[in-house]
Scaffold this motif. Sequence first.
Motif, PDB file in Angstrom:
ATOM      1  N   PRO A  45       4.530   7.975  -6.099  1.00 40.75           N
ATOM      2  CA  PRO A  45       5.837   7.472  -6.607  1.00 40.75           C
ATOM      3  C   PRO A  45       6.562   8.304  -7.479  1.00 40.75           C
ATOM      4  O   PRO A  45       7.786   7.960  -7.415  1.00 40.75           O
ATOM      5  CB  PRO A  45       5.235   6.221  -7.470  1.00 40.75           C
ATOM      6  CG  PRO A  45       3.737   6.560  -7.761  1.00 40.75           C
ATOM      7  CD  PRO A  45       3.218   7.294  -6.551  1.00 40.75           C
ATOM      8  N   VAL A  46       6.123   9.173  -8.078  1.00 32.12           N
ATOM      9  CA  VAL A  46       6.736  10.145  -8.852  1.00 32.12           C
ATOM     10  C   VAL A  46       7.699  11.004  -8.139  1.00 32.12           C
ATOM     11  O   VAL A  46       8.920  11.159  -8.459  1.00 32.12           O
ATOM     12  CB  VAL A  46       5.611  10.925  -9.581  1.00 32.12           C
ATOM     13  CG1 VAL A  46       6.438  11.926 -10.822  1.00 32.12           C
ATOM     14  CG2 VAL A  46       4.941   9.901 -10.527  1.00 32.12           C
ATOM     15  N   ALA A  47       7.153  11.322  -7.205  1.00 35.84           N
ATOM     16  CA  ALA A  47       7.935  12.506  -6.137  1.00 35.84           C
ATOM     17  C   ALA A  47       9.084  11.469  -5.543  1.00 35.84           C
ATOM     18  O   ALA A  47      10.210  12.254  -5.231  1.00 35.84           O
ATOM     19  CB  ALA A  47       7.010  13.045  -5.319  1.00 35.84           C
ATOM     20  N   LEU A  48       8.762  10.352  -5.044  1.00 33.29           N
ATOM     21  CA  LEU A  48       9.721   9.477  -4.430  1.00 33.29           C
ATOM     22  C   LEU A  48      10.911   9.044  -5.399  1.00 33.29           C
ATOM     23  O   LEU A  48      11.992   8.718  -4.926  1.00 33.29           O
ATOM     24  CB  LEU A  48       8.974   8.198  -3.862  1.00 33.29           C
ATOM     25  CG  LEU A  48       9.682   7.302  -2.869  1.00 33.29           C
ATOM     26  CD1 LEU A  48      10.126   8.051  -1.708  1.00 33.29           C
ATOM     27  CD2 LEU A  48       9.080   6.062  -2.613  1.00 33.29           C
ATOM     28  N   ALA A  49      10.403   9.065  -6.552  1.00 34.40           N
ATOM     29  CA  ALA A  49      11.407   8.493  -7.736  1.00 34.40           C
ATOM     30  C   ALA A  49      12.729   9.681  -7.892  1.00 34.40           C
ATOM     31  O   ALA A  49      13.569   9.108  -8.186  1.00 34.40           O
ATOM     32  CB  ALA A  49      10.764   8.237  -8.932  1.00 34.40           C
ATOM     33  N   GLU A  50      12.352  10.718  -7.420  1.00 36.47           N
ATOM     34  CA  GLU A  50      13.279  12.017  -7.624  1.00 36.47           C
ATOM     35  C   GLU A  50      14.334  11.943  -6.404  1.00 36.47           C
ATOM     36  O   GLU A  50      15.349  12.535  -6.440  1.00 36.47           O
ATOM     37  CB  GLU A  50      12.483  13.082  -7.672  1.00 36.47           C
ATOM     38  CG  GLU A  50      11.722  13.254  -8.813  1.00 36.47           C
ATOM     39  CD  GLU A  50      10.869  14.552  -8.842  1.00 36.47           C
ATOM     40  OE1 GLU A  50      11.244  15.489  -7.745  1.00 36.47           O
ATOM     41  OE2 GLU A  50      10.229  14.815  -9.828  1.00 36.47           O
ATOM     42  N   SER A  51      14.101  11.065  -5.549  1.00 40.45           N
ATOM     43  CA  SER A  51      14.728  11.009  -4.076  1.00 40.45           C
ATOM     44  C   SER A  51      16.152  10.033  -4.551  1.00 40.45           C
ATOM     45  O   SER A  51      15.758   9.054  -5.314  1.00 40.45           O
ATOM     46  CB  SER A  51      14.138  10.788  -3.125  1.00 40.45           C
ATOM     47  OG  SER A  51      14.904  10.312  -1.949  1.00 40.45           O
ATOM     48  N   GLY A  52      17.110  10.516  -3.882  1.00 45.12           N
ATOM     49  CA  GLY A  52      18.417   9.669  -3.980  1.00 45.12           C
ATOM     50  C   GLY A  52      18.370   8.266  -3.022  1.00 45.12           C
ATOM     51  O   GLY A  52      18.855   7.561  -3.214  1.00 45.12           O
ATOM     52  N   PRO A 106      15.114   6.785  -1.751  1.00 43.61           N
ATOM     53  CA  PRO A 106      13.606   6.509  -1.455  1.00 43.61           C
ATOM     54  C   PRO A 106      13.242   5.690  -0.456  1.00 43.61           C
ATOM     55  O   PRO A 106      12.434   5.880   0.415  1.00 43.61           O
ATOM     56  CB  PRO A 106      13.292   5.945  -2.671  1.00 43.61           C
ATOM     57  CG  PRO A 106      14.534   5.217  -3.374  1.00 43.61           C
ATOM     58  CD  PRO A 106      15.666   6.131  -2.986  1.00 43.61           C
ATOM     59  N   ILE A 107      13.877   4.644  -0.218  1.00 43.57           N
ATOM     60  CA  ILE A 107      13.458   3.792   1.043  1.00 43.57           C
ATOM     61  C   ILE A 107      13.582   4.291   2.309  1.00 43.57           C
ATOM     62  O   ILE A 107      12.786   4.392   3.248  1.00 43.57           O
ATOM     63  CB  ILE A 107      14.327   2.435   0.909  1.00 43.57           C
ATOM     64  CG1 ILE A 107      14.142   1.568  -0.380  1.00 43.57           C
ATOM     65  CG2 ILE A 107      13.824   1.340   2.352  1.00 43.57           C
ATOM     66  CD1 ILE A 107      12.595   1.229  -0.687  1.00 43.57           C
ATOM     67  N   ALA A 108      14.873   4.995   2.625  1.00 43.59           N
ATOM     68  CA  ALA A 108      14.832   5.740   3.857  1.00 43.59           C
ATOM     69  C   ALA A 108      13.953   6.830   3.867  1.00 43.59           C
ATOM     70  O   ALA A 108      13.711   6.963   5.225  1.00 43.59           O
ATOM     71  CB  ALA A 108      16.386   6.334   3.637  1.00 43.59           C
ATOM     72  N   ASP A 109      13.755   7.558   2.884  1.00 45.74           N
ATOM     73  CA  ASP A 109      12.609   8.386   3.054  1.00 45.74           C
ATOM     74  C   ASP A 109      11.477   8.205   3.512  1.00 45.74           C
ATOM     75  O   ASP A 109      10.410   8.668   4.309  1.00 45.74           O
ATOM     76  CB  ASP A 109      12.423   9.446   1.518  1.00 45.74           C
ATOM     77  CG  ASP A 109      13.717  10.097   1.241  1.00 45.74           C
ATOM     78  OD1 ASP A 109      14.625  10.512   2.230  1.00 45.74           O
ATOM     79  OD2 ASP A 109      13.921  10.579   0.109  1.00 45.74           O
ATOM     80  N   VAL A 110      10.929   6.761   2.988  1.00 44.23           N
ATOM     81  CA  VAL A 110       9.662   6.262   3.295  1.00 44.23           C
ATOM     82  C   VAL A 110       9.423   5.864   4.729  1.00 44.23           C
ATOM     83  O   VAL A 110       8.782   6.186   5.632  1.00 44.23           O
ATOM     84  CB  VAL A 110       9.376   4.928   2.434  1.00 44.23           C
ATOM     85  CG1 VAL A 110       8.107   4.353   2.885  1.00 44.23           C
ATOM     86  CG2 VAL A 110       9.059   5.494   1.073  1.00 44.23           C
TER      87      VAL A 110
END
Length: 234
Positions: free
Chosen positions: A26-33, A35-39
Amino acid sequence: MCNAVLASGVLGFVFLIAVTLAAGDPVALAESGTPIADVIKNTLGSVVATLLLLMVVLAIFACGLVIMITGVRLTWAMSRDRRFPRLAAVEPDLAPLPHTPFKATLLYFALAQLILAIFAHSETALFTLFSAATLLPAVMYASTVVLYLVKRSSLPVNGKFDLGKWEIPILVVAVVWLAFELALFRDAAFAQAWAYVLVMVAIGAAYLIYLLVRHGRAGLTMPDMTSIDAELRE
């Protein structure tokens, strides 16, 4: 209608659970603009992610269209109730859109464009507007519940609104849910959304004061209710 709301709620909840389980760090995902699309991309691949994002875009457009139509309808209804007296007319001979509330539509469209222009140069405009669109109904709902709690003992009995023995349980659930929902917006990231909502509330309060000064309390009485659909068909 009930089935559509239930299906939407269940599918949305399942989607949130699936995204949470597939989120990873979740920490690395929080840095993405995004996050849902990345997942979705990391889990299902780029093709499926693109298709899902296309569905999201279409859903946003559909929601925007519904909001536009609803806003026009409310503007017309408030005009009918003498809140916006100059916008109440339905244009019977306006080509190519006869029998439409053109003035109300034009006003709502102009206000929507003004709001978009104000946020045009903000890098977080989409997040702010989405947050405000979620926060504002919660504030309106909370205001309604608070007013009902304050005035419920003095409300007239008319047989049209009576919760009976369910009144207290429903009020308790509503208050708990609203407290939880509003607590979600305590993060500093929602500062602009709160500012937007406070400005809207201030504008509404200023207009209410204007109506009271110009027409007095008697000017706020509701006229006889008529059907907007019946009037538009005339």
